[in-house]
Write a protein that holds these residues in place. Structure first.
Motif, PDB file in Angstrom:
ATOM      1  N   GLY A 131      26.625 -19.319 -41.082  1.00 26.14           N
ATOM      2  CA  GLY A 131      25.337 -19.384 -40.534  1.00 26.14           C
ATOM      3  C   GLY A 131      24.145 -18.913 -41.469  1.00 26.14           C
ATOM      4  O   GLY A 131      23.060 -19.097 -41.174  1.00 26.14           O
ATOM      5  N   LYS A 132      24.535 -18.512 -42.645  1.00 26.50           N
ATOM      6  CA  LYS A 132      23.608 -17.946 -43.450  1.00 26.50           C
ATOM      7  C   LYS A 132      23.422 -18.436 -44.845  1.00 26.50           C
ATOM      8  O   LYS A 132      24.615 -19.184 -45.082  1.00 26.50           O
ATOM      9  N   GLU A 133      22.535 -18.462 -45.461  1.00 23.25           N
ATOM     10  CA  GLU A 133      22.413 -19.105 -46.918  1.00 23.25           C
ATOM     11  C   GLU A 133      22.996 -18.298 -47.935  1.00 23.25           C
ATOM     12  O   GLU A 133      23.360 -16.956 -47.667  1.00 23.25           O
ATOM     13  N   ARG A 134      23.495 -19.197 -48.991  1.00 23.43           N
ATOM     14  CA  ARG A 134      23.976 -18.133 -50.018  1.00 23.43           C
ATOM     15  C   ARG A 134      23.235 -17.187 -50.585  1.00 23.43           C
ATOM     16  O   ARG A 134      21.794 -17.363 -50.600  1.00 23.43           O
ATOM     17  N   GLU A 135      23.912 -15.989 -50.981  1.00 26.53           N
ATOM     18  CA  GLU A 135      23.028 -14.973 -51.335  1.00 26.53           C
ATOM     19  C   GLU A 135      23.391 -14.464 -52.489  1.00 26.53           C
ATOM     20  O   GLU A 135      24.460 -14.207 -52.934  1.00 26.53           O
ATOM     21  N   PHE A 136      22.661 -14.167 -53.415  1.00 24.65           N
ATOM     22  CA  PHE A 136      23.058 -13.487 -54.623  1.00 24.65           C
ATOM     23  C   PHE A 136      23.236 -12.175 -54.618  1.00 24.65           C
ATOM     24  O   PHE A 136      22.678 -11.347 -53.910  1.00 24.65           O
ATOM     25  N   VAL A 137      24.502 -11.764 -55.174  1.00 23.06           N
ATOM     26  CA  VAL A 137      24.921 -10.422 -55.130  1.00 23.06           C
ATOM     27  C   VAL A 137      24.790  -9.540 -56.473  1.00 23.06           C
ATOM     28  O   VAL A 137      24.088  -8.277 -56.434  1.00 23.06           O
ATOM     29  N   ALA A 138      25.523  -9.914 -57.392  1.00 26.11           N
ATOM     30  CA  ALA A 138      25.497  -9.263 -58.718  1.00 26.11           C
ATOM     31  C   ALA A 138      25.675 -10.188 -59.829  1.00 26.11           C
ATOM     32  O   ALA A 138      26.413 -11.351 -59.711  1.00 26.11           O
ATOM     33  N   GLY A 139      25.225 -10.021 -61.083  1.00 20.24           N
ATOM     34  CA  GLY A 139      25.343 -10.866 -62.354  1.00 20.24           C
ATOM     35  C   GLY A 139      25.659  -9.911 -63.514  1.00 20.24           C
ATOM     36  O   GLY A 139      25.065  -8.801 -63.594  1.00 20.24           O
ATOM     37  N   ILE A 140      26.187 -10.524 -64.562  1.00 22.73           N
ATOM     38  CA  ILE A 140      26.282  -9.962 -65.692  1.00 22.73           C
ATOM     39  C   ILE A 140      26.260 -10.768 -66.927  1.00 22.73           C
ATOM     40  O   ILE A 140      26.396 -12.031 -66.884  1.00 22.73           O
ATOM     41  N   SER A 141      25.172 -10.644 -67.962  1.00 21.02           N
ATOM     42  CA  SER A 141      24.927 -11.307 -69.026  1.00 21.02           C
ATOM     43  C   SER A 141      25.949 -11.262 -69.853  1.00 21.02           C
ATOM     44  O   SER A 141      26.785 -10.533 -69.975  1.00 21.02           O
ATOM     45  N   GLN A 142      26.098 -12.449 -70.669  1.00 24.61           N
ATOM     46  CA  GLN A 142      26.984 -12.757 -71.656  1.00 24.61           C
ATOM     47  C   GLN A 142      26.395 -12.484 -73.238  1.00 24.61           C
ATOM     48  O   GLN A 142      27.274 -12.460 -74.002  1.00 24.61           O
ATOM     49  N   ILE A 143      25.392 -11.959 -73.151  1.00 23.30           N
ATOM     50  CA  ILE A 143      24.627 -11.876 -74.296  1.00 23.30           C
ATOM     51  C   ILE A 143      24.854 -10.005 -74.683  1.00 23.30           C
ATOM     52  O   ILE A 143      25.174  -9.783 -75.724  1.00 23.30           O
ATOM     53  N   ASP A 144      24.408  -9.293 -73.660  1.00 21.23           N
ATOM     54  CA  ASP A 144      24.351  -7.811 -73.900  1.00 21.23           C
ATOM     55  C   ASP A 144      24.957  -6.938 -72.756  1.00 21.23           C
ATOM     56  O   ASP A 144      24.984  -5.890 -72.926  1.00 21.23           O
ATOM     57  N   GLY A 145      25.521  -7.861 -71.954  1.00 25.93           N
ATOM     58  CA  GLY A 145      26.498  -7.199 -70.883  1.00 25.93           C
ATOM     59  C   GLY A 145      25.202  -6.428 -69.771  1.00 25.93           C
ATOM     60  O   GLY A 145      25.639  -5.792 -68.985  1.00 25.93           O
ATOM     61  N   SER A 146      24.101  -6.896 -69.953  1.00 24.94           N
ATOM     62  CA  SER A 146      23.189  -6.331 -69.016  1.00 24.94           C
ATOM     63  C   SER A 146      23.662  -6.883 -67.368  1.00 24.94           C
ATOM     64  O   SER A 146      24.030  -8.012 -67.295  1.00 24.94           O
ATOM     65  N   THR A 147      23.411  -6.105 -66.509  1.00 22.03           N
ATOM     66  CA  THR A 147      23.805  -6.167 -64.968  1.00 22.03           C
ATOM     67  C   THR A 147      22.638  -6.213 -64.148  1.00 22.03           C
ATOM     68  O   THR A 147      21.516  -5.771 -64.433  1.00 22.03           O
ATOM     69  N   TYR A 148      22.784  -6.980 -63.060  1.00 24.33           N
ATOM     70  CA  TYR A 148      21.728  -7.459 -62.147  1.00 24.33           C
ATOM     71  C   TYR A 148      22.293  -7.316 -60.654  1.00 24.33           C
ATOM     72  O   TYR A 148      23.577  -7.574 -60.495  1.00 24.33           O
ATOM     73  N   TYR A 149      21.594  -6.631 -59.796  1.00 24.21           N
ATOM     74  CA  TYR A 149      22.043  -6.418 -58.484  1.00 24.21           C
ATOM     75  C   TYR A 149      20.857  -6.741 -57.434  1.00 24.21           C
ATOM     76  O   TYR A 149      19.965  -6.493 -57.666  1.00 24.21           O
ATOM     77  N   ALA A 150      21.646  -7.527 -56.235  1.00 23.09           N
ATOM     78  CA  ALA A 150      20.765  -7.382 -55.159  1.00 23.09           C
ATOM     79  C   ALA A 150      20.469  -6.014 -54.804  1.00 23.09           C
ATOM     80  O   ALA A 150      21.204  -5.154 -54.541  1.00 23.09           O
ATOM     81  N   ASP A 151      19.206  -6.045 -54.062  1.00 24.75           N
ATOM     82  CA  ASP A 151      18.833  -4.689 -53.633  1.00 24.75           C
ATOM     83  C   ASP A 151      19.920  -4.256 -52.437  1.00 24.75           C
ATOM     84  O   ASP A 151      20.034  -3.034 -52.400  1.00 24.75           O
ATOM     85  N   SER A 152      20.214  -5.022 -51.698  1.00 28.61           N
ATOM     86  CA  SER A 152      21.243  -4.573 -50.595  1.00 28.61           C
ATOM     87  C   SER A 152      22.663  -4.137 -51.145  1.00 28.61           C
ATOM     88  O   SER A 152      23.362  -3.477 -50.194  1.00 28.61           O
ATOM     89  N   VAL A 153      22.913  -4.307 -52.349  1.00 27.76           N
ATOM     90  CA  VAL A 153      24.090  -3.774 -52.831  1.00 27.76           C
ATOM     91  C   VAL A 153      24.117  -2.824 -53.985  1.00 27.76           C
ATOM     92  O   VAL A 153      25.130  -2.012 -54.411  1.00 27.76           O
ATOM     93  N   LYS A 154      22.888  -2.465 -54.392  1.00 30.46           N
ATOM     94  CA  LYS A 154      22.723  -1.836 -55.533  1.00 30.46           C
ATOM     95  C   LYS A 154      23.075  -0.137 -55.115  1.00 30.46           C
ATOM     96  O   LYS A 154      22.666   0.224 -54.026  1.00 30.46           O
ATOM     97  N   GLY A 155      23.935   0.264 -56.204  1.00 33.27           N
ATOM     98  CA  GLY A 155      24.482   1.789 -55.823  1.00 33.27           C
ATOM     99  C   GLY A 155      25.721   1.812 -55.147  1.00 33.27           C
ATOM    100  O   GLY A 155      26.421   2.659 -55.134  1.00 33.27           O
ATOM    101  N   ARG A 156      26.165   0.654 -54.595  1.00 29.12           N
ATOM    102  CA  ARG A 156      27.331   0.498 -53.929  1.00 29.12           C
ATOM    103  C   ARG A 156      28.528  -0.441 -54.719  1.00 29.12           C
ATOM    104  O   ARG A 156      29.635  -0.270 -54.614  1.00 29.12           O
TER     105      ARG A 156
END
Length: 120
Positions: free
Chosen positions: A42-67
């Motif tokens: 019943g909910k829309e798709r939500e971004f959780v986390a991502g990792i770049s192929q270029i430099d390994g940079s990581t990205y997180y949704a605020d709801s999961v950051k730190g966990r």
């Protein structure tokens, strides 16, 4: 082209941990950014986390950051999502996805998903 297969989902109590894995096929895995999305009923798709192929940079949704922690092993064509301190609201089907550039709202290829259930 790349095929993705997720594993590692299951039932866990709130406060528990799970590690999701995403196995990729294809010799060009290293050319793709990898992103984890989730979708609860019943909910829309939500971004959780991502990792770049270029430099390994990581990205997180605020709801999961730190966990949650995303990592990749290009030699093994694997991406992982370590999840700790899980909450009932983390329950969803988790998908890994590949894209030629990191995107929070799209992808070129996606796996079938793995179910994560978190009991109160």
């Amino acid at each position: 082209q790349v095929q993705l297969v997720e594993s590692g989902g299951g039932l866990v109590q709130a406060g528990g941990s799970l590690r999701l894995s995403c196995a990729a096929s294809g010799r060009t895995f290293g050319a793709y950014a990898i992103t984890w999305f989730r979708q609860a009923p019943g909910k829309e798709r939500e971004f959780v986390a991502g990792i770049s192929q270029i430099d390994g940079s990581t990205y997180y949704a605020d709801s999961v950051k730190g966990r949650f922690t995303i990592s990749r092993d290009n030699a093994k064509n694997m991406v992982y999502l370590q999840m700790v301190s899980l909450k009932p609201e983390d329950a969803a089907v988790y998908y890994c996805a590949a894209s030629l550039r990191f995107m929070r709202d799209g992808y070129n290829y996606r796996g079938q998903g793995t179910q994560v259930t978190v009991s109160p």
